[in-house]
Write a protein that holds these residues in place. Sequence first.
Motif, short mmCIF file in Angstrom:
data_model
loop_
_atom_site.label_atom_id
_atom_site.label_comp_id
_atom_site.label_asym_id
_atom_site.label_seq_id
_atom_site.Cartn_x
_atom_site.Cartn_y
_atom_site.Cartn_z
N HIS A 52 -3.74 -19.17 -0.01
CA HIS A 52 -5.09 -19.46 0.66
C HIS A 52 -5.72 -18.44 1.08
CE1 HIS A 52 -4.28 -23.74 -0.87
NE2 HIS A 52 -3.36 -23.62 -0.01
N ASN A 53 -4.98 -17.32 1.27
CA ASN A 53 -5.61 -16.19 1.72
C ASN A 53 -6.63 -15.62 0.66
OD1 ASN A 53 -4.41 -16.13 4.26
ND2 ASN A 53 -2.54 -15.23 3.31
N TYR A 54 -6.62 -15.90 -0.47
CA TYR A 54 -7.49 -15.00 -1.52
C TYR A 54 -8.05 -16.36 -2.33
CZ TYR A 54 -4.49 -11.26 -0.31
OH TYR A 54 -3.78 -10.36 0.25
N VAL A 55 -9.51 -16.09 -2.58
CA VAL A 55 -10.15 -17.12 -3.39
C VAL A 55 -10.00 -16.94 -4.65
CG1 VAL A 55 -11.98 -16.83 -1.68
CG2 VAL A 55 -12.16 -15.48 -3.60
N LYS A 56 -10.45 -17.99 -5.34
CA LYS A 56 -10.29 -17.99 -6.94
C LYS A 56 -11.11 -16.75 -7.51
CE LYS A 56 -8.77 -22.35 -8.95
NZ LYS A 56 -9.26 -23.37 -9.92
N GLY A 57 -10.39 -16.11 -8.63
CA GLY A 57 -11.01 -14.93 -9.37
C GLY A 57 -10.52 -13.77 -8.80
N SER A 58 -9.66 -13.63 -7.78
CA SER A 58 -9.00 -12.44 -7.27
C SER A 58 -7.84 -12.06 -8.42
CB SER A 58 -8.37 -12.77 -5.95
OG SER A 58 -9.24 -13.01 -4.92
N ILE A 59 -7.74 -10.74 -8.26
CA ILE A 59 -6.50 -10.29 -9.23
C ILE A 59 -5.36 -9.45 -8.58
CG2 ILE A 59 -6.39 -8.52 -11.09
CD1 ILE A 59 -8.90 -8.90 -12.13
N THR A 60 -4.14 -9.63 -8.99
CA THR A 60 -3.16 -9.06 -8.45
C THR A 60 -2.55 -8.11 -9.32
OG1 THR A 60 -2.36 -10.90 -6.97
CG2 THR A 60 -0.86 -9.09 -7.46
N ILE A 61 -2.43 -6.88 -8.99
CA ILE A 61 -1.92 -5.80 -9.83
C ILE A 61 -0.45 -5.12 -9.08
CG2 ILE A 61 -2.09 -3.40 -10.79
CD1 ILE A 61 -5.09 -3.80 -10.40
N TYR A 62 0.48 -5.26 -9.89
CA TYR A 62 1.79 -4.58 -9.53
C TYR A 62 2.15 -3.47 -10.38
CZ TYR A 62 3.64 -8.25 -12.59
OH TYR A 62 4.03 -9.00 -13.82
N ILE A 63 2.85 -2.26 -9.34
CA ILE A 63 2.83 -1.12 -10.16
C ILE A 63 4.18 -0.80 -9.75
CG2 ILE A 63 1.95 1.20 -10.05
CD1 ILE A 63 -0.74 0.17 -9.03
N ILE A 64 5.11 -0.15 -10.87
CA ILE A 64 6.37 0.52 -10.50
C ILE A 64 6.13 2.06 -10.78
CG2 ILE A 64 8.83 0.46 -11.39
CD1 ILE A 64 8.28 -2.18 -12.44
N ASN A 65 6.36 2.76 -9.78
CA ASN A 65 6.36 4.24 -9.91
C ASN A 65 7.71 5.06 -10.02
OD1 ASN A 65 5.60 6.93 -10.21
ND2 ASN A 65 5.22 7.05 -7.86
N LEU A 66 8.27 5.28 -11.21
CA LEU A 66 9.71 5.75 -11.45
C LEU A 66 9.42 7.33 -11.41
CD1 LEU A 66 10.83 3.44 -14.25
CD2 LEU A 66 11.93 3.50 -11.91
N HIS A 67 8.47 7.97 -11.00
CA HIS A 67 8.12 9.27 -10.96
C HIS A 67 8.81 9.85 -9.51
CE1 HIS A 67 5.77 9.91 -14.36
NE2 HIS A 67 5.15 9.06 -14.16
N ARG A 68 9.31 11.08 -9.37
CA ARG A 68 9.80 11.68 -8.35
C ARG A 68 8.73 12.45 -7.51
NH1 ARG A 68 15.08 10.82 -7.67
NH2 ARG A 68 16.42 10.36 -9.42
N SER A 69 7.60 11.91 -7.84
CA SER A 69 6.26 12.51 -7.11
C SER A 69 5.32 11.34 -7.08
CB SER A 69 5.49 13.58 -8.29
OG SER A 69 5.33 13.23 -9.37
#
Length: 476
Positions: free
Chosen positions: A375-392
């Motif tokens: 309930h902290n976010y209204v309908k229509g919001s988007i969640t992106i999740y990212i994995i960074n396996l780089h050592r930079s």
Amino acid sequence: MSREQDIPRGGVSHAPEQLHDWSDGHGEESKLQLLGGFLPARSLDKLYNCLVGFSPSQVFRQTVQLLGGFLPARSLDKLYNCLVGFSPARSLDKLYNFAECAGLQLILGLNALHRNPDNSWNSSSSLSLLKYSAGKKYNISWELGNEPNAYRGMAGRSVNSSQLGTDYGVLRTLLQSVRYYQRAQLYGPNAGRPRKNAIVLLDTFMKNAGSVVDAVTWQHYYMDGRVRKVEDFLKTRLLDTLSEQINKVFKVVHSHAPGKKVWLGGVGPAWAAGTNNLSDTYAAGFLWLNTLGMAAAQGVDVVLRHSLFDYGYTHLVDQHFNPLPDYWLSLVFKRLVGPRVLAVRVAGLQRKPRPGRVIRDKLRIYAHCTSSSNHNYVKGSITIYIINLHRSRKKIKLAGTLRNKTVHQYLFQPYGADGLHAKYIQLNGQKLVMLDDGAFPELPPVALRAGRTVVMPPMSIGFYVIKNINAYACRR
């Protein structure tokens, strides 16, 4: 139907035809292998709060392998601070009541190796269990056996796939004979990794029992539990094995039963109980989050995690019921990630490989509609999740319709000097631990101003909620 937008960097296409519904059950499975002893009341409170974090019930499933059709009394001693001497029936009562209080759905796995002289399944004790559970009006789903392709190696006896299909038919008939369970869910065969013998078993099983089960289950473990190097947990080729195996399973299942739901019925970093000081560390989180993202993108309906605690090294909480890194990732995933998957296009990653080569990206980006239960976010919001396996560190610029929106960041990194071997994790720079009373700490995001570039530190995992974007695909 909205027009697909080609957003050049860090963008998300909103076209409904790109969407795959993923059941709310992005869950984890715990096959409880409990030793004797008991839990202090305070520890039980902590465990209870950990389980409640995954409710509603669709999200977290516990499978208990029943021996001879009933639950050993000692299994529940540890959970309920009981002394010795209660009956198997009371064991089930306590397990069910605990699951119900925590908002969990219970799946009971019956013993497929309880056999008659002609090698058919002996269902007598299971029928007694069904009648008892029905009398209590216990809402339970069912499964028969675990990794049947490995019975010969693990138990010294085998059950061929035709017989297993017949046995599932017998179990379905049993369920229908007990009025309360006539519409109960039945899952199987929970085959092992889809290599040659498991694929042959699954193919024959689908011929004989594809119409009997409500969802087809199988298991995936990325590597041998004897692996000792953290670098093996970071190989992109290893992460991509899941995609290849999902394709194999779907090909077999849908050749016999088009549209049949497929569940990943058991998953972990490594088989053979996992790897000490690796499977329960921050490094394993890359495999876990990759599993959730890849399974969703390819249409797997439910992911069941093995295990919650106590067995091997792939558990989510330690021996004192303190959450390990994968637990915190699971909790934030559940809070932020909804069931609808969105297609992602990222400039710089969508390049063509040279002939004979495969590009295996170390920056992995997945996108979903934000969970409607948050309930902290209204309908229509988007969640992106990212994995960074780089050592930079890597910079990601949100473009197109995402450019001028406020973003909430939930950035995970290992806590302490152990680095990738850490058993503690930090969120936005703060170490995550349960509070003294066993409750969860606050998990506040960091607000990134509109238009700001997302910066992923080396070897990090991040969730990013784009607020108030009013995405068409996420309003429905």
